[in-house]
Design an enzyme around this catalytic site. Structure first.
Site, PDB file in Angstrom:
ATOM      1  N   ASP A 224      -5.061   5.587   1.897  1.00  0.00           N
ATOM      2  CA  ASP A 224      -5.508   4.452   1.340  1.00  0.00           C
ATOM      3  C   ASP A 224      -7.131   4.432   1.691  1.00  0.00           C
ATOM      4  O   ASP A 224      -7.523   4.630   2.645  1.00  0.00           O
ATOM      5  CB  ASP A 224      -4.777   3.529   1.970  1.00  0.00           C
ATOM      6  CG  ASP A 224      -4.821   2.237   1.581  1.00  0.00           C
ATOM      7  OD1 ASP A 224      -5.898   1.480   1.552  1.00  0.00           O
ATOM      8  OD2 ASP A 224      -3.593   1.779   0.637  1.00  0.00           O
TER       9      ASP A 224
ATOM     10  N   ASP B 249      -7.636  -9.420  -2.660  1.00  0.00           N
ATOM     11  CA  ASP B 249      -8.274  -9.370  -4.014  1.00  0.00           C
ATOM     12  C   ASP B 249      -7.169 -10.202  -4.822  1.00  0.00           C
ATOM     13  O   ASP B 249      -7.598 -10.183  -6.120  1.00  0.00           O
ATOM     14  CB  ASP B 249      -7.740  -7.839  -4.578  1.00  0.00           C
ATOM     15  CG  ASP B 249      -5.941  -7.529  -4.589  1.00  0.00           C
ATOM     16  OD1 ASP B 249      -5.547  -7.977  -3.336  1.00  0.00           O
ATOM     17  OD2 ASP B 249      -5.899  -6.695  -5.413  1.00  0.00           O
TER      18      ASP B 249
ATOM     19  N   HIS C 130       0.992  -1.091   0.010  1.00  0.00           N
ATOM     20  CA  HIS C 130      -0.053   0.248   0.060  1.00  0.00           C
ATOM     21  C   HIS C 130       0.811   1.218  -0.086  1.00  0.00           C
ATOM     22  O   HIS C 130       0.522   2.390  -0.803  1.00  0.00           O
ATOM     23  CB  HIS C 130      -1.040  -0.034   1.366  1.00  0.00           C
ATOM     24  CG  HIS C 130      -1.763  -1.159   1.334  1.00  0.00           C
ATOM     25  ND1 HIS C 130      -3.240  -0.750   0.867  1.00  0.00           N
ATOM     26  CD2 HIS C 130      -1.645  -2.257   1.672  1.00  0.00           C
ATOM     27  CE1 HIS C 130      -3.883  -1.939   0.878  1.00  0.00           C
ATOM     28  NE2 HIS C 130      -2.964  -3.165   1.393  1.00  0.00           N
TER      29      HIS C 130
END
Length: 496
Positions: free
Chosen positions: A128, A407, A21
């Site tokens: 984020d 994901d 991230h």
């Protein structure tokens, strides 16, 4: 009447404290700094300290003099052994972060408003998407626009938005052991004939749909997003156009600016941006580049499962046997904290290194972007994290996908069955399958798969060059932030 100077836009960025991230957020921050914005990059203290130690800060500040790294207190997490990565540990981390973000961000914004020095009041906040709930509350309190950056694929975000439909149709919840995992999911608009139950995001593999952690994740990190001023995605239009269009119905604006690492390289004077490397939190073993120099073109399979995934002893040895049996040299990144087993990580890693000999090379961390662009690399065995997927696409390297969490399940399905640039071996870790897929990727089906790989690589490079979709979308984001800064300046002047 004397004209006042326009306010310099000042963007405050908050990444989720994990390498996958931080890396795209830092690339975006560099791009905004390159556009002559003031940039404040805010992290918990431990991450902040690691960044300062791992990056060449004097060189960074010479290139980005208006870029400032600041810290906030570390969140207090439950005192228990480290849980395996998954929904519950993620939920705990998000909650603990939220408890420190609200007061820390609020105090920071007040200090910018009161400061009489070079720092302007904040123009907007980019955080984020996992931190959306606490950040959007602060942004609305201070009447400052908030733009979430989602560091995952658009197809996965779209699946999150459709959770109520998935529950209604009985596709969620499900568990691997007792369900038909290959059943097609037909209730996600645009993905009716694409996604199977096993391809749904990892957080949907739960016992009950009203699980508090899942409900919190969907409500606080997904359904809250349309309250933002726009959505920033690290993808490009040509890769996920149908799903991006679906997401556009939920947001005022969607800015697709990926692959961010490629866009950074193009726009910042055609140089490798100082924050683009994997070395921002982990020490790289660059000896692997010398080893790659000694290998034949397209002969090496690169293996890396990112900065979070943990493997069992049995999984490690199945992977190793599959790699050795295929007869291809391999470069395998194995973090010291990525192995669990009764033997202990050091013994397992030591045994693997002894067994490997000259069949391949094992390293603790590698400069992945450089590795993927090396002529010796012929394929990538990956966990299908979104950064790794985009980096592989941009480098033109076909993939074998072994997803684990988040994901990654969706990404691997799109790699194999939509974009046709790799193979998917999710929910399996068998040496014979690994051997077969490596041979298919490197030999038997290579010519066919490389046609798709080269086509999508070309689209990715066109997206980030001047006039490309991502290049232009970044300009739109920059212009929108400048406009908001100008309006805020005029409003403040009007109140005097």
């Amino acid at each position: 009447m004397e004209q006042t100077q326009p306010r310099v836009p000042h963007v405050v960025l908050l990444p989720f404290p994990s390498l996958g991230h931080i890396k795209p957020m830092l690339s975006l921050a560099e791009l905004l700094s390159h556009a002559s914005f003031q940039v404040t990059f805010l992290n918990p203290q431990q991450i902040h300290d690691r960044l300062l130690l791992s990056m060449d800060m004097p060189a960074f500040h010479r290139r980005h003099p208006e870029f400032e790294f600041l810290s906030m207190p570390d969140p207090v997490r439950p005192s228990r052994d480290r849980p395996p990565p998954g929904l519950f540990s993620l939920h705990d981390k998000i909650l603990s972060l939220g408890s420190v973000i609200k007061p820390a961000l609020g105090e920071l914004l007040i200090s910018f408003n009161q400061e009489k020095g070079r720092r302007q009041p904040a123009t907007c906040i980019i955080a984020d998407g996992l931190l959306s709930s606490p950040v959007i509350d602060v942004s609305e309190q201070f009447e400052i626009p908030f733009f979430p950056l989602r560091t995952l694929s658009a197809c996965c975000i779209w699946a999150y938005f459709n959770l109520p439909k998935l529950v209604e149709e009985g596709d969620v919840p499900f568990q691997v052991a007792d369900e038909d995992m290959d059943k097609l999911v037909t209730c996600i608009p645009g993905l009716e004939n694409v996604v199977r139950r096993r391809d749904l995001p990892g957080i949907f593999r739960i016992k009950r749909a009203n699980d508090p952690a899942l409900e919190s994740f969907i409500n606080d990190q997904t359904l809250v997003l349309p309250r933002a001023s726009g959505l920033i995605l690290n993808t490009f239009d040509e890769l996920e156009a149908p799903v991006i269009a679906k997401l556009g119905s939920h947001f005022t604006k969607v800015y697709t600016v990926g692959p961010l690492h490629g866009l950074s390289t193009v726009r910042i004077n055609d140089l490798i941006p100082l924050a683009s490397g994997e070395n921002i939190l982990w020490k790289e073993d660059t000896s692997c580049m010398t080893w790659l120099d000694s290998q034949l073109s397209n002969s090496v399979i690169f293996v890396s499962f990112g900065s979070v995934i943990i493997l069992t002893r049995d999984q490690m040895f199945e992977l190793w046997h599959g790699l050795v049996n295929c007869g291809k040299p391999f470069l395998w990144v194995i973090r010291e904290d990525s192995v669990i087993g009764e033997d202990g990580p050091s013994l397992i890693l030591g045994k693997l290194k002894d067994m490997t000999g000259d069949k391949g090379l094992l390293v603790s961390w590698a400069p992945q972007e450089q590795v993927l662009t090396h002529p010796a690399i012929g394929g990538f065995l990956t966990h299908s994290g979104w950064n790794s997927t985009l980096e592989s696409i941009f480098a033109g390297v076909p993939m074998i996908c072994w997803p684990a969490i988040g994901d990654q399940q969706m990404n691997s399905r799109f790699v194999s069955d939509v974009w046709k640039i790799g193979f998917d071996m999710k929910d399996s870790c068998d040496r014979s399958l690994i051997e077969k897929l490596v041979r298919d990727l490197m030999e038997d089906k290579r010519e066919e798969i490389m046609k798709s790989v080269n086509e999508i690589k070309k689209l990715a490079h066109e997206a980030v060059k001047e006039g490309g979709s991502s290049f232009c979308n970044l300009d739109k984001l920059i212009d929108d932030i400048r406009l908001r800064s100008h309006l805020a300046h005029n409003n403040s002047e009007g109140k005097k």
